[in-house]
Write an enzyme that holds these catalytic residues in place. Structure first.
Site, PDB file in Angstrom:
ATOM      1  N   ILE A 133       0.874  -1.181   0.000  1.00 45.09           N
ATOM      2  CA  ILE A 133       0.000   0.000   0.000  1.00 45.09           C
ATOM      3  C   ILE A 133       0.905   1.223   0.000  1.00 45.09           C
ATOM      4  CG2 ILE A 133      -1.749   1.277   1.282  1.00 45.09           C
ATOM      5  CD1 ILE A 133      -2.669  -1.428   2.402  1.00 45.09           C
ATOM      6  N   GLN A 178      -6.884   3.403   1.637  1.00 46.70           N
ATOM      7  CA  GLN A 178      -6.581   2.391   2.652  1.00 46.70           C
ATOM      8  C   GLN A 178      -7.381   2.560   3.947  1.00 46.70           C
ATOM      9  OE1 GLN A 178      -2.307   4.315   3.810  1.00 46.70           O
ATOM     10  NE2 GLN A 178      -2.651   2.335   4.670  1.00 46.70           N
ATOM     11  N   HIS A 203       0.445   6.925   6.165  1.00 42.52           N
ATOM     12  CA  HIS A 203       1.092   6.967   7.489  1.00 42.52           C
ATOM     13  C   HIS A 203       0.305   7.728   8.551  1.00 42.52           C
ATOM     14  CE1 HIS A 203       4.330   5.351   5.175  1.00 42.52           C
ATOM     15  NE2 HIS A 203       4.668   6.503   4.626  1.00 42.52           N
TER      16      HIS A 203
HETATM   17  C1  LIG Z   1       5.611   7.149   0.869  1.00 44.03           C
HETATM   18  S1  LIG Z   1       4.729   7.100  -0.590  1.00 44.03           S
HETATM   19  C2  LIG Z   1       5.026   5.447  -1.107  1.00 44.03           C
HETATM   20  C3  LIG Z   1       6.413   5.224  -1.528  1.00 44.03           C
HETATM   21  C4  LIG Z   1       6.695   3.910  -2.190  1.00 44.03           C
HETATM   22  N1  LIG Z   1       6.276   2.793  -1.390  1.00 44.03           N
HETATM   23  C5  LIG Z   1       8.183   3.820  -2.446  1.00 44.03           C
HETATM   24  O1  LIG Z   1       8.886   3.281  -1.559  1.00 44.03           O
HETATM   25  O2  LIG Z   1       8.624   4.265  -3.486  1.00 44.03           O
HETATM   26  C6  LIG Z   1       3.102   7.103  -0.013  1.00 44.03           C
HETATM   27  C7  LIG Z   1       2.034   6.802  -1.016  1.00 44.03           C
HETATM   28  O3  LIG Z   1       0.853   6.530  -0.290  1.00 44.03           O
HETATM   29  C8  LIG Z   1      -0.248   7.017  -1.017  1.00 44.03           C
HETATM   30  N2  LIG Z   1      -1.382   7.255  -0.122  1.00 44.03           N
HETATM   31  C9  LIG Z   1      -1.600   8.299   0.698  1.00 44.03           C
HETATM   32  N3  LIG Z   1      -2.774   8.173   1.337  1.00 44.03           N
HETATM   33  C10 LIG Z   1      -3.301   6.998   0.916  1.00 44.03           C
HETATM   34  C11 LIG Z   1      -4.521   6.312   1.215  1.00 44.03           C
HETATM   35  N4  LIG Z   1      -5.411   6.828   2.068  1.00 44.03           N
HETATM   36  N5  LIG Z   1      -4.755   5.132   0.609  1.00 44.03           N
HETATM   37  C12 LIG Z   1      -3.859   4.612  -0.248  1.00 44.03           C
HETATM   38  N6  LIG Z   1      -2.698   5.228  -0.579  1.00 44.03           N
HETATM   39  C13 LIG Z   1      -2.419   6.413   0.002  1.00 44.03           C
HETATM   40  C14 LIG Z   1       0.256   8.281  -1.647  1.00 44.03           C
HETATM   41  O4  LIG Z   1      -0.514   8.597  -2.786  1.00 44.03           O
HETATM   42  C15 LIG Z   1       1.712   7.919  -1.971  1.00 44.03           C
HETATM   43  O5  LIG Z   1       1.842   7.514  -3.291  1.00 44.03           O
END
Ligand SMILES: C[S@@+](CC[C@H](N)C(=O)[O-])C[C@H]1O[C@@H](n2cnc3c(N)ncnc32)[C@H](O)[C@@H]1O
Length: 389
Positions: A133, A178, A203
């Protein structure tokens, strides 16, 4: 005030191991006042080697300015100048990460790599099901594909449509939120049961807790849930704080009581008591391992009768063997008796036959003698005796 340029000059001088250059970078910087210069010198004097100095500098910068990105640069320098790099040199994921100079962006806390390696290595090269996720630009999906191999079924989930657009075309990216349990359940139904769930999404407390509550019960036995960036549980901007109610870390702490649920009578969720093998806490990462548990029990060893089961079994065997032996002896007695009866019957029969033959011979003799009627009386007596026997 300390800026990026001055800090870079100090760190480069440290890397060159040139005390003169370090001092020059501090004394000639136009952005530092006397108090700041003194603070930086004190920090540098507190350590004996460049790695220690870079770390001490980072601590001082954080304390004085709260500028984490500057402190991050100090700690980064400390890692590469000290023992950090050699310690991680054999880590496969860190190898992938540090040699990546092109392609999709991948942004990671470096200490996560040995955590991944510790918990994910057993799944490598196997047809496992993985959900990540938080896809962002797809860099981590590339990394997981490389690590887990072509047989892994890899699913990404992100709230942002762009994540699907920019990920590698062969990566499956589902779009959804999520915090929506229905969305998470549908992922598990369509692509699960997952062996690994990595929560690197938004997060926030709600996102992490809903994800864990919803997906952990649906993870395959033996699987793991790894939640990243749990430091947000301590950040005010994420409604975090040490011991603050409602944070993901507090939620995890409560789960420790559920894991120990066999040993107290407070109400806990049996799903967690019966299926959480372990909860591992690292800096910013929590890994929950799922394993159907047997009820805990204690056992004493070190003497012959340490297991109740064999003791009971041994008694049963002795009793059953005794009963069987008695039955066999009884049967053999009966067979022997029957054989004896048969033999004595035969012997009696033979005896009677011979008596009869002798009597017939006598009769014949008598018939030839005068007074044959007396002989007939003898024959009748012998026949009557045979019937009686
Ligand atoms: C830290 S980044 C992920 C980085 C990736 N895993 C990497 O290591 O390259 C966080 C991601 O979570 C997504 N995100 C934020 N809120 C979310 C939610 N409520 N449900 C699903 N995805 C979410 C954002 O769109 C973003 O793309």
């Amino acid at each position: 005030m300390l800026n990026e340029e001055t800090l870079k000059a100090i760190l480069l001088a440290l890397a060159r191991r040139s005390d003169d250059d370090v001092e020059r970078a501090i004394s000639e910087s136009a952005v530092l006042d006397q108090a700041e210069r003194a603070r930086l010198r004190t920090a540098l004097d507190s350590a004996a080697d460049p790695a220690g100095m870079a770390r001490a500098l980072g601590d001082a910068v954080r304390e004085a300015t709260g500028l984490d990105f500057l402190a991050n640069e100090c700690y980064r320098a400390a890692f590469y100048l000290g023992d950090g790099l050699p310690a991680l040199r054999s880590d496969p994921l860190f190898g992938f990460f540090s040699s990546k100079r092109t392609g999709r962006v991948l942004d990671k806390w470096v200490h996560y790599f040995p955590i991944y390696t510790e918990h994910f290595s057993r799944f490598r090269g196997r047809p496992v099901r993985i959900l990540e996720i938080g896809v962002y630009r797809g860099g981590s999906l590339d990394m997981w594909r490389w690590f887990f191999g072509p047989d892994a079924i890899l699913v990404g989930a992100d709230i942002d449509e762009r994540a699907r657009e920019v990920s590698a075309p062969d990566h499956l990216v589902e779009i959804g939120d999520q915090t929506d349990p229905e969305f998470l359940r549908s992922l598990a139904e369509r692509h699960g049961p997952f062996d690994i769930v990595i929560d690197d999404g938004g997060h926030t407390m709600e996102q992490q807790i809903v994800t864990a509550e919803t997906l952990f019960p649906l993870i395959a036995d033996g699987g793991v849930l790894l939640t990243e960036d749990c430091h947000t549980s301590y950040w005010d901007s994420y409604q975090g704080g040490v011991g603050r109610a409602g944070t993901f870390i507090e939620w995890c702490k409560a789960k420790i009581d559920a894991v120990n649920g066999y040993h107290h009578d407070t109400t806990v969720d049996r799903v967690w008591t019966d299926t959480v093998d372990s909860i591992a806490f690292y800096d910013s990462v929590v890994v929950v391992k799922k394993q159907q548990r047997f009820a805990p029990f204690a056992e004493q060893v070190g003497h012959a009768e340490f297991l109740l089961l064999p003791r009971f079994s041994a008694q049963h065997v002795i009793e059953l063997t005794a009963r069987r032996d008695a039955a066999v002896a009884q049967r053999d007695d009966l067979l022997r008796q029957r054989e004896e009866d048969r033999r004595s019957a035969e012997a009696r029969e033979a005896q009677l036959e011979s008596d009869l033959a002798a009597a017939r011979a006598d009769t014949d003799t008598l018939r030839r003698l005068p007074g044959a009627s007396a002989a007939a009386g003898v024959i009748r007596r012998i026949s009557a005796r045979r019937r009686t026997d």
